[in-house]
Structure formats: structure tokens, C-alpha cells
Design an enzyme around this catalytic site. Structure first.
Site, PDB file in Angstrom:
ATOM      1  N   GLY A 199      18.732  26.110  23.481  1.00 41.74           N
ATOM      2  CA  GLY A 199      19.133  25.865  22.102  1.00 41.74           C
ATOM      3  C   GLY A 199      18.210  26.578  21.138  1.00 41.74           C
ATOM      4  CE  LYS A 204       9.931  26.182  17.161  1.00 41.95           C
ATOM      5  NZ  LYS A 204       8.955  25.103  17.354  1.00 41.95           N
ATOM      6  CB  VAL A 206      13.994  26.338  23.395  1.00 46.21           C
ATOM      7  CG1 VAL A 206      13.194  25.721  24.540  1.00 46.21           C
ATOM      8  CG2 VAL A 206      13.322  26.051  22.063  1.00 46.21           C
ATOM      9  CE  LYS A 220       8.999  24.461  22.294  1.00 40.92           C
ATOM     10  NZ  LYS A 220       8.345  23.480  21.400  1.00 40.92           N
ATOM     11  CG  ASP A 332      12.124  18.966  10.844  1.00 40.74           C
ATOM     12  OD1 ASP A 332      12.900  18.051  10.505  1.00 40.74           O
ATOM     13  OD2 ASP A 332      12.501  19.990  11.427  1.00 40.74           O
TER      14      ASP A 332
END
Length: 548
Positions: A199, A204, A206, A220, A332
């Protein structure tokens, strides 16, 4: 004529219904495609292919994490080129420098908070940074001094991309480790297999990969097709500088993973620098692999496992409130920023973590307001900083994303008053993280030692025959919440509790003790509808109900 009208009306209804279904399908599809961070499945193969292409372009021999030489060279090159450039590009360079300074601050000294403890040895830096005097090191002066060291670089081929250096300086590979564990480097991922795209978010991408066909890791890297890169290039027109800006998020995350050592922070295994897409030193972080946190699935798991997640989270937040860098907040804070590793909750994204405590003025009533969708909080101002704002923000987010959903539901009845108190106190920010952790550890103590069991002197309605070295492979029924979807597998503290569970299920006529235990030491037990399929099984013990 009437028949023709009826047929025509029927056809119109079919067309209208089909049009409605088609519009609903298209609307749903468009919503999914424009969810931030959503990656359509058809792009997976392309992304994995692009990863292989990057890996093949890698320049071997450089496995030291750095924010010094190449980054300062890129900055100084951009500075010299854009001395008379647009204000837009100067704004981009300012953002790069701010992120650069932030990473250096985390490596070189403690944060603004009053954290205690010895910091972990910083990640290895290139010799340019290692040669600078400790506390007086100024990244801006380093950037300026490197202006005179650019003659060995090629000139730019175009305004938007950096060219490769004629030769890479030989670097001495230092012995690198975290907690005595050697860190992985480019050679470690040279022959990775089973690469799968997992995803991406704004910055980024991954990937999952297997090292030596055994150890599964997460890789990553900056997503060249992600929102950050696309928006930056569209605004500034400089892929090289935009990559530099985005890559500092990964470098910052790796730095924090090494500085903040805790069981509930994802482990950094290593990193790799490689040249790719006409950009020098693209970085790949090699980390521990976890499984995504699916809240809907968690609501269907046992209370014991949900409690474990909440306890893991509070232990993490307690550490962040007292970390070597000071009080750390997760700006976040969402369930998607966490993963599960062997049942333990771990934070995986630290690129939006911060040690900055909000500045304030004692005369202002609005400086220390924390705003959330459901409510706001106003904190006191102390010595020019909002008192405890990082800790309080983390704790309230833990309440609204985790505690309200996972803590009280289907908990043992005797523990619910204490759990409700924990939920209410964190929801009102009456408690800090220290008191919250103390109360959750008390819940663990009561549960692990069986003190949550009520009416221990209650007599059972039936007798049970104990059958040693026997099991019941069939005779299953479903119960909720069960550790096994097609049967009733629950954890109990004792035989007495197992009998109580069996008598509370109308279908139960027997149960089988397994030799498996949960993380609290409770024993897993299969509950059965009867002993019809009873057979020999070494080491198993079965209890069969013989009374009414």
C-alpha cells in the site's frame, strides 16, 4: 395496443433501473479511487516492477545513513543555481532545509521536552557530519562550505533532474547495530524474493519482501507516483528537490525508530541508498513487518486480545511522554498508522511525530486549545509552553480511536466498572498517561490472576466426567467471540470458569482442554455439543457433562 404499451413501460423501467445501478457503481468506484492513500489493485504489478528496476540500478558499497554529504550537496547545488531563481523554488529549498534541520536535531541532541534516559547511539553519518564539532555543529554552515566542493559534480542535464556523480567516494563501512543486532544494508536486500506491494500513503510506498526466503520484512521508499511527489513536482517543477523533501520523512522516521527503542515501536532492521530515476541516493528503509489494523475484525475478536491492544498502546504513549527526546506526539494519529506483530500493537509511521510543545502566552486563552471533531480542550500555559499538550493529544486520540470501541464491550462483568472509569477519565482528560497506565495494569493484574471471577462458591447445575488422553474432534458449534471461526474456542482461567462457560451455552455438553495458552496465561478450551466423536488423544483432557 395495450400489450405494446405495457412492454414499452417495462423496458423503460429496466433501462431506468440499469442506469441507476450503473451510476451507483461508477459513483462508488470514483469515491474509492479518490480516497487519499487508496491504491488501485491493477497498479500492484507495475509498482513491483518499478521496485525491481530501482534495485537493479543500485550503486553498491554505500550503506551508511546520511543527511550530510549528498543532501547538503544537493541543497548547495540548488542554492547556487537558484540564487536568482523563482520565489517558488526558494520556498521549496526552505522546506527542505527545515526538514534537514529537524532530522539533525533528533540525532544530535534531545528535544524540547524534559525526557530522561540515555539516548541510543545515533545512526551512522557520513564523514562530513562526523567531522563536525559536537554541539556547535551548524547544518547551514556545512551547506555553505560544500558550495566550494562541487567541482567533481557534473553540471545538470536538465532543470528538473540531478545528474549522477562521476565517481562515488569510498566509504568505510562501520560496524552498525541496534541493541547488538547488526543492521541490514543494500547487500541484504540484493536478492529479496516474494516482493508484494502492500500500500501507499501520501509520501511512501510499502512492500513486503522475504530475505533469504525466511525473514519477512517491510521495505519503505518514497512513492514517485504519490500525492507528495506529484503535487510538489506540479508546483515546483523539480523532481530532484521534491524527492529530497519527501525522502527526509523516511530519514526522520528511521532516526526516530533508532532513538526511540520500545517494544511497541516498529523495529528498524536497516536501510539502503541507491541511485534511481535519475535521482541520487534514493533511500529504502528496511523494517519489521506487521499486519494492518482492521477495526471491524478487531471488534469480532475476544476481549482479551482487544484489551492487549489498548494496553500496548498506553504503554507506548507512556514511553513517548517520557522519551529520551522529550514528550513526543503523534500528529497523524489514526488506526492505519499502527500494525499488529504477534498480537502486539506497534506504531509504524513516525514521520509525523513531533517533540515540539506548542508555544503560548499566559495572557492568551486560545494558544493552548486542542480541537477535536467532538469537543475541544483548553490547557494551561506554563513557561511559554502549553502544559502537557503532546501527552494529552496522544491520550485523547487513543480514547476516541481505540478505547471507546475496544475496551468495555464483552469484558468480564466484574471488570466493566473499572474499564468504564478508564474510558470516561481519558475521554474527559481527567487522567494523564501515568494514571491511565496504572489503572490498565491493575486490570491486567485482576484478569491474569483470576480475581475477576464472580460467585466462585456457586454450585454447578450438572456433574462432569473427566476423561484423560481423550478429545472430541467434531461436535462443534459457533460462539462469540471465539478464537476459531468454525467452532467455540475460548480462554479460561480455571476448570471452574470453563464449567461456568459451558453451562451458559445451551448447546454445550462437553469441553476439551488444549495445551495452548494466551498471552495472559489463560488456557484455550474447545466447547462441544456432546461426546459422540470422543476418541483417544494423548495429552488432552475432556470433560463430559453427565447431569442435567
Amino acid at each position: 395496443m395495450l400489450l405494446l404499451q405495457l412492454i414499452t413501460m417495462k423496458r423503460r423501467k429496466i433501462v431506468v433501473a440499469a442506469g441507476f445501478c450503473l451510476s451507483f457503481f461508477l459513483g462508488t468506484l470514483m469515491n474509492l479511487l479518490y480516497i487519499p492513500g487508496f491504491e488501485h489493485h491493477q497498479n500492484h504489478d507495475n509498482r513491483v516492477h518499478r521496485y525491481y528496476h530501482k534495485k537493479q540500478q543500485r550503486v553498491t558499497g554505500d550503506s551508511q545513513l546520511h543527511v550530510g554529504e549528498s543532501d547538503t550537496k544537493a541543497l548547495s547545488e540548488s542554492n547556487s543555481k537558484n540564487a536568482a531563481g523563482s520565489r517558488h523554488h526558494q520556498d521549496l529549498l526552505l522546506q527542505i532545509r527545515e526538514r534537514f534541520d529537524e532530522v539533525v536535531r533528533y540525532r544530535r541532541r534531545q528535544g524540547h521536552g524534559s525526557g530522561t534516559g540515555d539516548p541510543v547511539r545515533p545512526l551512522e553519518r557520513r564523514r562530513l557530519m562526523d567531522s563536525e564539532p559536537g554541539d556547535n555543529w551548524d547544518p547551514v554552515k556545512v551547506i555553505e562550505r560544500t558550495d566550494n566542493q562541487q567541482k567533481h559534480f557534473q553540471n545538470r542535464l536538465s532543470p528538473s533532474t540531478y545528474t549522477q556523480t562521476k565517481s562515488r567516494k569510498d566509504l568505510t563501512l562501520n560496524s552498525r547495530s541496534i541493541n547488538s543486532t547488526p543492521m541490514l544494508d543494500c547487500n541484504s536486500i540484493d536478492n529479496v524474493t516474494n516482493i508484494q506491494y502492500l500500500g501507499s500513503g501520501y509520501t511512501k510506498a510499502v512492500y513486503k519482501a522475504a530475505l533469504n526466503n525466511s525473514l519477512s520484512v517491510a521495505l519503505k521508499s518514497v512513492d514517485f507516483g504519490g500525492h507528495d511527489m506529484e503535487n510538489c513536482v506540479k508546483k515546483y517543477g523539480s523532481p530532484g528537490d521534491c524527492y529530497r523533501l519527501a525522502s527526509f520523512k523516511i530519514v526522520k522516521e528511521m532516526t526516530l525508530m533508532e532513538r526511540l527503542q520500545h517494544p511497541n515501536i516498529l523495529k528498524l532492521y536497516g536501510y539502503c541508498y541507491q541511485d534511481s530515476n535519475d535521482i541520487q541516493d534514493t533511500v529504502t528503509a528496511i523494517t519489521e513487518l506487521g499486519s494492518p489494523l482492521e477495526m471491524i475484525q478487531l471488534l469480532q475478536t475476544s476481549w482479551e486480545e482487544r484489551f492487549r491492544i489498548c494496553l500496548s498502546l498506553v504503554r507506548l504513549l507512556h514511553y513517548l511522554a517520557h522519551s529520551p527526546l522529550g514528550s513526543v506526539t503523534l500528529l497523524d494519529f489514526r488506526p492505519r498508522q499502527f500494525v499488529l506483530v504477534a498480537g502486539e500493537l506497534k506504531v509504524t509511521d513516525l514521520d509525523d511525530a513531533s517533540t515540539e510543545e506548542a508555544p503560548c502566552s499566559p495572557s492568551s486563552t486560545s494558544d493552548c486549545v486542542m480541537e477535536f471533531p467532538a469537543r475541544n480542550f483548553t490547557l494551561p500555559c506554563s513557561r511559554g509552553r502549553c502544559l502537557g499538550i503532546n501527552e494529552k493529544r496522544n491520550l485523547y486520540n487513543a480514547y476516541r480511536f481505540f478505547f471507546t470501541y475496544l475496551l468495555p464491550h464483552s469484558a468480564p462483568p466484574s471488570l466493566r466498572p473499572l474499564l468504564d472509569k478508564i474510558v470516561n477519565s481519558t475521554g474527559e482528560l481527567i487522567w494523564g498517561i501515568d494514571e491511565t497506565l496504572l489503572q490498565l495494569e491493575e486490570v491486567l493484574h485482576l484478569y491474569r490472576n483470576g480475581f475477576y471471577l464472580q460467585n466462585s462458591t456457586q454450585t454447578h447445575r450438572a456433574d462432569y466426567k473427566r476423561v484423560v488422553d481423550a478429545s472430541i474432534p467434531g461436535e462443534n458449534y459457533r460462539c462469540w467471540p471465539s478464537y476459531q471461526h468454525d467452532g467455540c474456542l475460548l480462554s479460561v482461567y480455571s476448570i471452574t470458569e470453563a464449567i461456568g462457560v459451558c453451562e451458559s451455552h445451551a448447546q454445550c455438553r462437553a469441553f476439551v482442554l488444549t495445551n495452548q495458552t494466551t498471552w495472559t496465561g489463560h488456557q484455550l478450551v474447545f466447547f462441544k455439543t456432546g461426546p459422540a466423536s470422543l476418541n483417544s488423544a494423548k495429552g488432552r483432557v475432556t470433560y463430559v457433562r453427565v447431569g442435567s
